[in-house]
Write a protein that holds these residues in place. Structure first.
Motif, short mmCIF file in Angstrom:
data_model
loop_
_atom_site.label_atom_id
_atom_site.label_comp_id
_atom_site.label_asym_id
_atom_site.label_seq_id
_atom_site.Cartn_x
_atom_site.Cartn_y
_atom_site.Cartn_z
N MET A 20 0.84 -1.20 0.00
CA MET A 20 0.00 0.00 0.00
C MET A 20 0.87 1.26 0.00
SD MET A 20 -2.87 1.30 2.75
CE MET A 20 -4.11 0.13 2.18
N VAL A 21 0.49 2.23 -0.83
CA VAL A 21 1.20 3.50 -0.85
C VAL A 21 0.43 4.53 -0.05
CG1 VAL A 21 2.34 3.08 -3.06
CG2 VAL A 21 0.10 4.18 -3.03
N ASP A 22 1.12 5.58 0.37
CA ASP A 22 0.48 6.63 1.16
C ASP A 22 -0.40 7.53 0.31
OD1 ASP A 22 1.90 5.73 3.44
OD2 ASP A 22 3.64 6.90 2.82
N LEU A 23 0.06 7.78 -0.91
CA LEU A 23 -0.65 8.69 -1.81
C LEU A 23 -0.56 8.16 -3.23
CD1 LEU A 23 -1.92 11.50 -2.58
CD2 LEU A 23 0.43 12.36 -2.72
N LEU A 24 -1.67 8.19 -3.94
CA LEU A 24 -1.69 7.81 -5.35
C LEU A 24 -2.37 8.93 -6.14
CD1 LEU A 24 -1.24 5.72 -7.62
CD2 LEU A 24 -3.52 4.80 -7.08
N ILE A 25 -1.62 9.50 -7.08
CA ILE A 25 -2.17 10.52 -7.98
C ILE A 25 -2.40 9.83 -9.31
CG2 ILE A 25 -1.80 12.75 -9.08
CD1 ILE A 25 0.20 13.38 -6.83
N THR A 26 -3.64 9.76 -9.74
CA THR A 26 -3.98 9.03 -10.96
C THR A 26 -4.27 9.97 -12.11
OG1 THR A 26 -6.37 8.97 -10.51
CG2 THR A 26 -5.03 7.21 -9.55
N ASP A 27 -3.99 9.46 -13.30
CA ASP A 27 -4.42 10.15 -14.53
C ASP A 27 -3.87 11.56 -14.62
OD1 ASP A 27 -5.81 9.95 -16.94
OD2 ASP A 27 -7.59 10.94 -16.14
N THR A 28 -2.57 11.71 -14.34
CA THR A 28 -1.92 13.01 -14.43
C THR A 28 -0.98 13.05 -15.62
OG1 THR A 28 -0.66 14.66 -13.18
CG2 THR A 28 0.05 12.39 -12.95
N VAL A 29 -0.63 14.24 -16.06
CA VAL A 29 0.39 14.39 -17.10
C VAL A 29 1.60 15.06 -16.47
CG1 VAL A 29 -1.22 14.42 -19.04
CG2 VAL A 29 -0.62 16.56 -17.92
N LEU A 30 2.78 14.64 -16.94
CA LEU A 30 4.03 15.15 -16.39
C LEU A 30 4.77 16.05 -17.35
CD1 LEU A 30 5.34 11.84 -14.74
CD2 LEU A 30 3.85 13.58 -13.75
N SER A 31 4.33 16.10 -18.58
CA SER A 31 5.00 16.92 -19.59
C SER A 31 4.04 17.19 -20.72
CB SER A 31 6.26 16.22 -20.11
OG SER A 31 5.90 15.02 -20.79
N LYS A 32 4.53 17.96 -21.70
CA LYS A 32 3.66 18.38 -22.79
C LYS A 32 3.25 17.26 -23.73
CE LYS A 32 7.38 19.80 -25.96
NZ LYS A 32 6.97 18.99 -27.11
N ASP A 33 3.87 16.05 -23.60
CA ASP A 33 3.46 14.96 -24.50
C ASP A 33 2.07 14.44 -24.17
OD1 ASP A 33 3.74 13.30 -22.29
OD2 ASP A 33 5.64 12.45 -22.94
N GLY A 34 1.56 14.78 -22.97
CA GLY A 34 0.17 14.49 -22.67
C GLY A 34 -0.13 13.08 -22.22
N ARG A 35 0.88 12.23 -22.07
CA ARG A 35 0.61 10.86 -21.63
C ARG A 35 0.08 10.86 -20.20
NH1 ARG A 35 5.72 7.28 -22.15
NH2 ARG A 35 6.70 9.23 -21.43
N ARG A 36 -0.96 10.07 -19.94
CA ARG A 36 -1.55 9.99 -18.61
C ARG A 36 -0.74 9.00 -17.77
NH1 ARG A 36 -6.82 12.25 -18.73
NH2 ARG A 36 -6.84 13.70 -20.50
N MET A 37 -0.40 9.43 -16.56
CA MET A 37 0.44 8.63 -15.69
C MET A 37 -0.16 8.55 -14.29
SD MET A 37 2.88 8.01 -17.89
CE MET A 37 4.27 7.34 -16.97
N ASP A 38 0.24 7.50 -13.55
CA ASP A 38 -0.07 7.39 -12.13
C ASP A 38 1.22 7.56 -11.35
OD1 ASP A 38 -2.68 6.83 -12.84
OD2 ASP A 38 -2.50 4.67 -12.51
N VAL A 39 1.15 8.30 -10.26
CA VAL A 39 2.32 8.54 -9.42
C VAL A 39 2.01 8.08 -8.00
CG1 VAL A 39 3.89 10.28 -8.49
CG2 VAL A 39 3.03 10.50 -10.84
N GLY A 40 2.83 7.16 -7.47
CA GLY A 40 2.64 6.65 -6.12
C GLY A 40 3.70 7.19 -5.17
N VAL A 41 3.29 7.48 -3.95
CA VAL A 41 4.19 8.05 -2.95
C VAL A 41 4.16 7.20 -1.69
CG1 VAL A 41 4.64 10.05 -1.47
CG2 VAL A 41 3.87 10.39 -3.84
N SER A 42 5.34 6.86 -1.18
CA SER A 42 5.47 6.13 0.08
C SER A 42 6.58 6.76 0.91
CB SER A 42 5.80 4.65 -0.16
OG SER A 42 4.70 3.96 -0.72
#
Length: 407
Positions: A1-23
């Motif tokens: 289990m992670v502490d925080l999950l950010i879903t469906d975000t973009v990290l740059s201008k290419d527009g790809r959707r990403m998930d970012v997990g934080v522990s």
């Protein structure tokens, strides 16, 4: 289990959707949305395609002299006038007063997405070490929201203000992170550089100068700073704010100095709100913009960052500690309106500023501290143009700021 999950975000201008997990305060994974990462999370934030940036880095700000408009008896009409007005007011600063105004700026900056900051605490016979004590107290009290670097800054000059040498030394012993300099406040540049570089060497600290804050093309202290940096082996550990006189030089001469800055690894911090407000006042016709030549510096591979500098005082009667506001102003006044310019400007608020401050392991990458700011906008250009109010800010994975657009 992670502490925080950010879903469906973009990290740059290419527009790809990403998930970012934080522990445990760090970025644990970055993966395409919906692919491979099915871990449960204690907290889930649905970005809905919004842009996730690393936390903004404010590389140059003055805290203890913010919010002075209500106590000024007149407005400044020049740089030296602003210095004199503020010097007069400093004698009335109290510990409580400085801390309160400084904290107001920091809270505003955090809400705006700032997770790292370098402040210049004034050290002189007027204030003694009170501003330094206030800044060091702040550094500890807000460490869960913001990483604060403190510069021992001799605003009134080192040798032109007797007693400052000893106070600067004591400020370093107290815990100042950076040795500050101000080349236009002492008559002898060589003596000023001898003192500041000597102090940096003695205490193993980086250097941060206020320099060449004018329209005068003969003001070229930055070249002397660069040469001294190379001689002392301080490459990559020296920053310089303002450097506006460089914009008044013929292009080929400015490029020669810019190439010297690149070799010395000096970061230039442009401060457009203050520089535009105070420079160009001596021109009867066609007043100059009075900015560092940002695009020329970039062409010569000089690291350039953007700073807020002052908030509502004699030097700058504007501002709300928002890096995006200042980047937008620089875009308008430096002809940086294209999509590539927007990417470069956002980088000046993030990665370039982090480089100037020597921040390690910075950015949206696995293993880095989860210092982040999330926008509803989906590109750097939209973020720059809109200067949106809606932002969610995390420091080490803990939400420290959230501003939601009013309906």
């Amino acid at each position: 289990m992670v502490d925080l999950l950010i879903t469906d975000t973009v990290l740059s201008k290419d527009g790809r959707r990403m998930d970012v997990g934080v522990s445990s305060g760090k970025i644990a994974f970055i993966s395409p949305s919906g692919e491979g990462m099915s871990e449960e999370a204690m907290n889930v934030v649905q970005a809905k395609g919004g842009l996730l940036l690393p936390g903004f880095v404010e590389p140059h700000i003055h805290l203890e002299k913010a919010y002075l408009l209500d106590v000024m008896d007149r407005d400044a009409d020049s740089l030296q006038d602003a210095i004199q007005i503020t010097a007069k007011l400093k004698s009335s600063f109290t510990d409580e007063d400085m801390y309160k105004r400084s904290l107001a700026v920091i809270r505003q900056a955090v809400r705006n997405g700032v997770t790292h900051m370098r402040c210049h605490a004034e050290v002189d016979p007027i204030l003694g070490l009170k501003a330094m004590e206030s800044a060091l107290h702040l550094k500890q009290s807000i460490r869960d929201q913001l990483d604060l670097q403190v510069v021992a800054f001799p605003q009134e000059g080192v040798f032109s203000s007797p007693g400052t040498e000893e106070l600067m030394e004591e400020a370093l012993r107290m815990g100042a992170d950076v040795v500050g300099g101000i080349t236009y406040q002492d008559e002898c540049l060589e003596d000023h550089l001898d003192f500041t570089f000597g102090l940096a060497e003695k205490y193993g600290k980086p250097l941060d100068f206020h320099t060449d804050f004018s329209d005068n093309p003969m003001d070229r202290a930055i070249a002397d700073i660069a040469r001294r940096t190379l001689i002392t082996g301080m490459q990559g550990r020296v920053s310089a704010g303002h450097v506006t006189s460089l914009g008044s030089l013929p292009e080929h001469e400015a490029m020669d100095i810019a190439e010297l800055l690149h070799r010395a690894g000096i970061s230039v911090i442009t401060l457009p709100m203050t520089d535009l407000f105070l420079n160009g006042r001596g021109d009867a016709e066609g007043p100059r913009r009075g900015l560092a030549p940002v695009q020329l510096l970039q062409e010569c591979s000089v690291n350039v960052a953007i700073g807020v500098n002052n908030v509502r005082n004699a030097f700058t009667p504007f501002g709300k500690a928002d890096p995006l506001e200042v980047a937008w102003l620089l875009a308008v006044t430096s002809y940086m309106g294209g999509e590539r310019d927007a990417l470069a400007l956002i980088r000046m608020l993030t990665y370039n500023a982090a480089q100037a401050l020597g921040i390690e392991n910075y950015g949206i990458k696995v293993g880095a501290p989860a210092d982040m700011v999330l926008f509803q906008e989906q590109s750097e250009r939209d973020v720059l143009l809109d200067k949106p109010e809606t932002r969610i800010v995390w420091k080490s994975g803990v939400q420290v700021g959230s501003v939601v657009q009013k309906q």
